[in-house]
Design a protein around this motif. Structure first.
Motif, PDB file in Angstrom:
ATOM      1  N   ALA A 174       0.267   1.082  -4.669  1.00 40.81           N
ATOM      2  CA  ALA A 174      -0.666   0.016  -5.185  1.00 40.81           C
ATOM      3  C   ALA A 174      -2.268   0.349  -4.562  1.00 40.81           C
ATOM      4  O   ALA A 174      -2.309   0.711  -3.427  1.00 40.81           O
ATOM      5  N   ASP A 175      -2.970   0.228  -5.561  1.00 41.02           N
ATOM      6  CA  ASP A 175      -4.323   0.036  -5.059  1.00 41.02           C
ATOM      7  C   ASP A 175      -4.865  -1.185  -4.368  1.00 41.02           C
ATOM      8  O   ASP A 175      -4.872  -2.151  -5.146  1.00 41.02           O
TER       9      ASP A 175
ATOM     10  N   GLN B  11       0.879  -1.235   0.010  1.00 41.32           N
ATOM     11  CA  GLN B  11       0.112  -0.025   0.099  1.00 41.32           C
ATOM     12  C   GLN B  11       0.858   1.380   0.126  1.00 41.32           C
ATOM     13  O   GLN B  11       0.625   2.258  -0.546  1.00 41.32           O
TER      14      GLN B  11
ATOM     15  N   GLY C  42      -7.427  -1.528  -2.490  1.00 40.61           N
ATOM     16  CA  GLY C  42      -8.892  -0.982  -2.175  1.00 40.61           C
ATOM     17  C   GLY C  42      -9.933  -1.735  -3.163  1.00 40.61           C
ATOM     18  O   GLY C  42     -10.838  -1.885  -2.966  1.00 40.61           O
ATOM     19  N   ASN C  43      -9.349  -1.851  -4.470  1.00 38.65           N
ATOM     20  CA  ASN C  43     -10.174  -2.225  -5.587  1.00 38.65           C
ATOM     21  C   ASN C  43      -9.693  -3.683  -6.396  1.00 38.65           C
ATOM     22  O   ASN C  43      -9.198  -3.429  -7.384  1.00 38.65           O
ATOM     23  N   GLN C  44     -10.008  -4.313  -5.400  1.00 40.81           N
ATOM     24  CA  GLN C  44      -9.125  -5.974  -6.055  1.00 40.81           C
ATOM     25  C   GLN C  44     -10.514  -6.692  -5.945  1.00 40.81           C
ATOM     26  O   GLN C  44     -11.571  -6.830  -5.351  1.00 40.81           O
TER      27      GLN C  44
END
Length: 373
Positions: free
Chosen positions: A339-340, A335, A342-344
């Motif tokens: 890197a994102d 994080q 939350g949108n996984q």
């Protein structure tokens, strides 16, 4: 056998408790009546597999009551033990773990206006008591299809391989079924003995891919308890065939993808069945396979499923009160790198969409079967 090998080496290196001079030793051939047993490396591995032990003083004890121990000084004894250890490690690296393929049942199965013989084959690790044998059921046309594909891809290794031919009649008599059962055992054993064929996706997928496809179909309709059977059997088959190591070395290769799919499918099934300990165990195992090195992490080169895997493992570990700090730290590092997280996609979404196909093409293509086999 291990004690005899050790005793022979002692006699060669020592004489009456003293080190023999470096000149060649003229020893009659009949002094070692069993020396021919050591000529074949595979035979040596099969006979000694799991019996050599170098833990403590027990390694130097003779198992033959008629053999008098040689009086060795501690330093010389330690040196000899180290030499034997190194030799055995080298031998273990060159000789693959042997599998036994045993046809335990052959049943005649009616199919509309015809019938066929279904062979049940146990895949067992030799040299020890195998608590988790894996099982496959195949018919003649399945073996015929495997043989045809191996001939296309590995013609040089398949030139002199015999395959049981079709018969115009008496395909369902006991004698024919028994002969074919032995022939299929020998066929699989020979294929597994050749390094190139043993690692071939065509050969590997013959064993486990059907189980993964069956497990995925059951998961798609919410039958998670039923899906566990084929998925666990598929996992055991891949373990015995060495797919786990291939998956670690090449996680994006077909076998690496199948190996990871199996672990994640088990995570999802166990989660849905509220068996959180088993779910976390398989999740942790998958993470150990895909966890990136520090260098790869800095360059954002990590598996696309790493983040949802970490998130799942942290939640599961929290629920069962298991230490999760290692994976929390890794997730925070990802994080912090931008890197994102939350949108996984969820692991279940990945499993439902994954297209499990054979290396030679879509497995949904129908294969014509011969009703006389």
């Amino acid at each position: 056998m291990a004690s005899k090998l050790l005793d022979r080496l002692r006699r060669t290196l020592f004489k009456e408790g003293e080190v023999v001079a470096s000149e060649p030793i003229d020893v009659p051939e009949d002094s070692f009546p069993e020396s021919s047993e050591l000529d074949d490396t595979e035979c040596l591995s099969e006979r000694l597999g799991g019996t050599l032990c170098f833990d403590g003083e027990s390694a130097m004890e003779s198992e033959d009551p008629d053999t008098s121990p040689v009086d060795l000084s501690p330093g010389v004894s330690s040196l000899l033990t180290c030499q034997l250890q190194e030799s055995w490690r080298s031998l273990s690296c060159t000789v693959p773990e042997k599998l036994v393929f045993e046809v335990t049942d052959a049943s005649v199965v009616p199919e509309s206006s015809s019938k066929y013989v279904l062979y049940t084959i146990h895949v067992i690790q030799s040299g020890m008591f195998d608590k988790t044998p894996a099982v496959i059921t195949r018919r003649y046309t399945d073996f015929e299809r495997l043989h045809s594909r191996l001939r296309r891809r590995h013609g040089d290794h398949m030139e002199r391989v015999c395959f049981p031919r079709k018969r115009l009649r008496k395909n369902f008599v006991a004698e024919t079924i028994a002969k074919r059962s032995r022939a299929f055992e020998q066929y699989l054993t020979h294929m597994h003995s050749l390094a190139e064929l043993r690692r071939s996706p065509t050969f590997l997928e013959f064993f486990y891919l059907g189980d993964l496809q069956a497990g995925q179909m059951l998961m798609r309709v919410g039958r998670y308890q039923e899906a566990l059977g084929p998925l666990l059997n598929g996992l055991r088959l891949q373990e015995k065939l060495g797919c786990e190591q291939q998956g670690k070395q090449q996680p994006h290769h077909q076998q690496g993808t199948h190996w990871l799919f199996t672990l994640l499918a088990l995570v999802t099934c166990f989660q849905e069945l509220e068996q959180l300990g088993e779910a976390q165990e398989h999740c942790d195992r998958a993470l150990r396979d895909v966890a990136p090195s520090p260098e790869a992490l800095q360059q954002h080169l990590f598996h696309p499923l790493l983040i949802p895997l970490l998130q799942t493992n942290v939640r599961l570990s929290w629920k069962i009160s298991k230490d999760k700090r290692r994976w929390e730290v890794l997730l925070q590092e990802i994080q912090d790198s931008g890197a994102d997280v939350g949108n996984q996609p969820s692991l279940k979404e990945y499993l439902m969409k994954e297209n499990l196909v054979e290396s030679e093409g879509n497995t949904k293509a129908k294969v014509k079967r011969d009703d006389t086999t």
